[in-house]
Design an enzyme around this catalytic site. Structure first.
Site, PDB file in Angstrom:
ATOM      1  CG  ASP A  11      35.640 -25.567 -28.258  1.00 27.37           C
ATOM      2  OD1 ASP A  11      35.828 -24.459 -28.938  1.00 27.37           O
ATOM      3  OD2 ASP A  11      35.868 -25.281 -26.962  1.00 27.37           O
ATOM      4  CG  ASN A  59      28.277 -19.960 -31.089  1.00 23.68           C
ATOM      5  OD1 ASN A  59      27.996 -21.150 -31.439  1.00 23.68           O
ATOM      6  ND2 ASN A  59      29.179 -19.619 -30.136  1.00 23.68           N
TER       7      ASN A  59
END
Ligand code: FPP
Length: 228
Positions: A11, A59
């Site tokens: 991340d 995503n």
């Protein structure tokens, strides 16, 4: 002690780029380069399994330009790195639903899987089109479709994308978020968790070694009693 299987929630690419006044795409590119460094370091250390959360089912909801950029980056990654990965004895596994990807992406991934199938120095799993709950539901549906009436934990594991692999010992999430985000839910049952504020592209060898030292200091009991 060195973990056998390390998972990574990579991340902070976007924030890394923003903090440098760069577009998000630059963060994803730097993040992709970091995957290579982590694979090399891990191999040198004798770590056998790596799982990277590269692209979740969620995503796909990102802006189309970002999704397209990531897909192209994925193709570029394998076009550039596959020969060296083969040479290093890395075996590539994809965890996730490949049918969600367009043919050029699938082609590159299938080629990577096939051309590394006989390797076993280090196993590199990329979670793509992956969701932990979806993986479990898929396993259950496969079991039903095969007419199997009963499974135990061991036989259930054969229906997961990670069939035949050891459970995750150590999960590292970068960039300060304290969540699992639907990653390897079943396989993380007894994992040691490690959260660092460092953004993924900055999570270099030094940060990785620090994390591994932290792992080595932990006392893993798997629900049992403390070692003498
Ligand atoms: C998180 O950063 C990262 C991802 C969306 C996935 C990780 C992807 C890579 C490291 C690139 C390699 C993967 C492919 C598919 C080529 P973020 O964008 O969520 O960062 P932010 O939270 O700071 O915005």
């Amino acid at each position: 002690m060195i973990p056998i299987h390390v998972g990574f929630i990579m991340d902070g690419n976007g924030r890394w780029a923003k903090s440098r006044g760069l577009p998000r795409s630059a963060g994803h590119r730097a993040g992709t380069e970091n995957i290579r460094h982590i694979i090399r370091t891990s191999k040198d250390l004798g770590i056998k399994y790596l799982s990277f959360y590269a692209f979740s089912t969620e995503n796909f909801k990102r802006p189309v330009e970002e999704v397209t950029f990531l897909m192209n980056l994925l193709i570029e990654f394998f076009n550039k790195e596959l020969p060296e990965l083969i040479e290093e004895g890395a075996r590539i596994h994809i965890l996730g639903d490949l049918s969600l990807f367009k043919p050029p992406v699938r082609f590159v991934l299938e080629k990577a899987i096939k051309s590394t199938a006989d390797n076993d120095k280090i196993h590199v799993c990329l979670a793509l089109g992956y969701g932990g709950r979806a993986e479990i539901v898929r396993a259950v549906n496969q079991i039903i479709a095969e007419g199997i009436k009963k499974v135990d934990e061991e036989s259930f594991e054969d229906y997961l994308y990670t069939a035949g692999m050891p459970q995750v010992d150590f999960l590292i999430r970068t960039s300060g978020e304290l969540r699992i985000s639907n990653f390897l839910l079943y396989q993380l049952a007894y994992s040691e968790l490690y959260f660092t504020p460092v953004y993924w592209p900055d999570f270099g060898k030094e940060s990785y070694m620090e994390a591994l030292e932290d792992f080595a200091r932990r006392n893993r009991r798997f629900g049992g009693v403390e070692d003498e």
